[in-house]
Design a protein around this motif. Structure first.
Motif, PDB file in Angstrom:
ATOM      1  N   THR A 162      -0.150  -4.463   2.537  1.00 56.11           N
ATOM      2  CA  THR A 162       0.255  -4.641   1.015  1.00 56.11           C
ATOM      3  C   THR A 162       1.046  -6.075   0.975  1.00 56.11           C
ATOM      4  OG1 THR A 162      -0.099  -2.340   0.314  1.00 56.11           O
ATOM      5  CG2 THR A 162       0.973  -3.763  -1.222  1.00 56.11           C
ATOM      6  N   LYS A 201       9.414  -7.076  -0.519  1.00 50.86           N
ATOM      7  CA  LYS A 201       8.611  -5.793  -0.628  1.00 50.86           C
ATOM      8  C   LYS A 201       9.644  -4.644  -0.304  1.00 50.86           C
ATOM      9  CE  LYS A 201       5.301  -6.071   2.505  1.00 50.86           C
ATOM     10  NZ  LYS A 201       4.056  -5.713   3.243  1.00 50.86           N
ATOM     11  N   GLU A 204      -1.965   4.166  -0.531  1.00 54.13           N
ATOM     12  CA  GLU A 204      -3.201   3.819  -0.055  1.00 54.13           C
ATOM     13  C   GLU A 204      -3.670   2.714   0.835  1.00 54.13           C
ATOM     14  OE1 GLU A 204      -7.440   2.352  -2.786  1.00 54.13           O
ATOM     15  OE2 GLU A 204      -5.336   2.198  -3.748  1.00 54.13           O
ATOM     16  N   HIS A 205      -2.904   1.704   1.165  1.00 48.00           N
ATOM     17  CA  HIS A 205      -3.332   0.687   2.260  1.00 48.00           C
ATOM     18  C   HIS A 205      -2.190   0.745   3.221  1.00 48.00           C
ATOM     19  CE1 HIS A 205      -6.513  -0.571  -0.381  1.00 48.00           C
ATOM     20  NE2 HIS A 205      -5.810  -0.870  -1.620  1.00 48.00           N
ATOM     21  N   GLU A 230       1.817   3.159  -5.466  1.00 41.56           N
ATOM     22  CA  GLU A 230       0.190   3.313  -5.069  1.00 41.56           C
ATOM     23  C   GLU A 230      -0.476   2.558  -3.782  1.00 41.56           C
ATOM     24  OE1 GLU A 230      -1.825   5.203  -6.897  1.00 41.56           O
ATOM     25  OE2 GLU A 230      -0.268   5.992  -8.219  1.00 41.56           O
ATOM     26  N   LEU A 231      -0.054   1.344  -3.846  1.00 40.53           N
ATOM     27  CA  LEU A 231      -0.442   0.561  -2.728  1.00 40.53           C
ATOM     28  C   LEU A 231      -0.104   0.823  -1.587  1.00 40.53           C
ATOM     29  CD1 LEU A 231      -0.589  -3.059  -4.862  1.00 40.53           C
ATOM     30  CD2 LEU A 231      -2.571  -1.876  -3.990  1.00 40.53           C
ATOM     31  N   ALA A 233       3.385   0.009  -9.058  1.00 36.59           N
ATOM     32  CA  ALA A 233       2.164  -0.398  -8.379  1.00 36.59           C
ATOM     33  C   ALA A 233       2.275  -0.459  -7.014  1.00 36.59           C
ATOM     34  CB  ALA A 233       1.875  -1.829  -9.049  1.00 36.59           C
ATOM     35  N   ALA A 234       3.533  -0.908  -6.549  1.00 37.02           N
ATOM     36  CA  ALA A 234       3.826  -1.102  -4.960  1.00 37.02           C
ATOM     37  C   ALA A 234       3.606   0.465  -4.337  1.00 37.02           C
ATOM     38  CB  ALA A 234       5.250  -1.438  -4.917  1.00 37.02           C
ATOM     39  N   TYR A 240       2.135   0.065   4.220  1.00 39.46           N
ATOM     40  CA  TYR A 240       3.069  -1.121   3.550  1.00 39.46           C
ATOM     41  C   TYR A 240       2.748  -2.304   4.428  1.00 39.46           C
ATOM     42  CZ  TYR A 240       7.706  -3.180   3.663  1.00 39.46           C
ATOM     43  OH  TYR A 240       8.829  -4.277   3.336  1.00 39.46           O
ATOM     44  N   ALA A 289      -1.576  -6.053  -9.223  1.00 43.86           N
ATOM     45  CA  ALA A 289      -1.834  -4.623  -9.792  1.00 43.86           C
ATOM     46  C   ALA A 289      -0.773  -4.192 -10.821  1.00 43.86           C
ATOM     47  CB  ALA A 289      -1.278  -3.754  -8.390  1.00 43.86           C
ATOM     48  N   ASP A 301      -0.574  -8.810  -3.839  1.00 41.00           N
ATOM     49  CA  ASP A 301      -1.444  -7.535  -4.230  1.00 41.00           C
ATOM     50  C   ASP A 301      -0.559  -6.714  -5.162  1.00 41.00           C
ATOM     51  OD1 ASP A 301      -3.489  -7.998  -2.297  1.00 41.00           O
ATOM     52  OD2 ASP A 301      -2.522  -6.811  -0.816  1.00 41.00           O
ATOM     53  N   ILE A 302       0.810  -6.716  -4.981  1.00 41.14           N
ATOM     54  CA  ILE A 302       1.461  -5.902  -5.724  1.00 41.14           C
ATOM     55  C   ILE A 302       1.548  -6.586  -7.277  1.00 41.14           C
ATOM     56  CG2 ILE A 302       4.060  -5.023  -6.313  1.00 41.14           C
ATOM     57  CD1 ILE A 302       4.287  -4.692  -3.242  1.00 41.14           C
TER      58      ILE A 302
END
Length: 216
Positions: free
Chosen positions: A34, A57, A28-29, A24-25, A21-22, A31, A42, A38-39
């Motif tokens: 995110t 993180k 996409e967004h 992907e985020l 999940a991390a 470091y 997801a 959020d993680i």
């Protein structure tokens, strides 16, 4: 190897879900864009659960750092009578690549990019690497007291880690998406980098045997 319990399997699945999940985020967004929340969302867990697996993180970008130290320590502990220090380190690398492709994975490629651009990730990676080198060198020195002192063990482990790190930087940028091929090239490159150590150790080992066989 002992079979994992149901609880251990569930924890591994949850841990992997958090990492995926991390990734992907982050891709996409970014470091910084995110959050832990959020993680967790997801991965379909709570933030408290997240922190029971990872302290931060940046921590989740290094999911198998402990297992690599364990592999090296186990390779040292199970060394054969003719194994030299460099042989043991190279076998540890083979064992790591046999058991997991994380070193040449999507996570590894992302980790490399973020290490270059995010100070927190770079700092965490450097700390983990230094701690790992110190721990492995300590075990190596204890296993080969007649061949290595603390300085020599630190130098050999530093050469080993440097070879792996340097090869991975190029492989993750240029070698495509075939983990088996990348692992093979990593092993070959590291073998080549440590070849002078292997030759020197073979020479010293032969001299020791010659002295043992020479009548007094």
């Amino acid at each position: 190897m002992a079979e994992l319990t149901l609880r251990e399997r569930k924890r591994r699945r949850t841990r992997q879900a958090i990492v995926e999940a991390a990734v992907e985020l982050f891709e996409e967004h970014g470091y910084e864009g995110t959050t832990v929340a959020d993680i967790a969302e997801a991965a379909e867990i709570g933030t408290r659960t997240f922190f029971s697996y990872f302290a931060s993180k940046e921590e989740l970008l290094f999911p198998e750092s402990d297992s690599r130290i364990t592999a090296a320590v186990e390779a040292i502990a199970t060394r054969g009578p003719d194994d030299r220090p460099a042989d043991v380190l190279l076998r540890a690398l083979r064992n790591v690549n046999r058991d997991s492709d994380e070193m040449v994975s999507r996570v590894a490629a992302l980790r490399l990019r973020l290490t270059r651009s995010v100070p927190a990730v770079r700092g965490r990676g450097l700390q983990l690497q230094l701690d790992a080198q110190r721990e492995i060198a300590r075990h190596l020195c204890a296993a080969y007291p007649d061949e290595l002192d603390e300085v020599g063990a630190a130098a050999l482990v530093g050469a080993f880690v440097g070879a792996v790190t340097g090869a991975l930087q190029v492989l993750l940028e240029t070698a495509g998406d075939d983990p088996a091929a990348m692992s093979r090239r990593l092993q070959e490159a590291t073998d080549t980098a440590l070849r002078p150590w292997l030759r020197e150790q073979d020479k010293l080992h032969a001299q020791d045997r010659s002295r043992e066989q020479t009548p007094s």
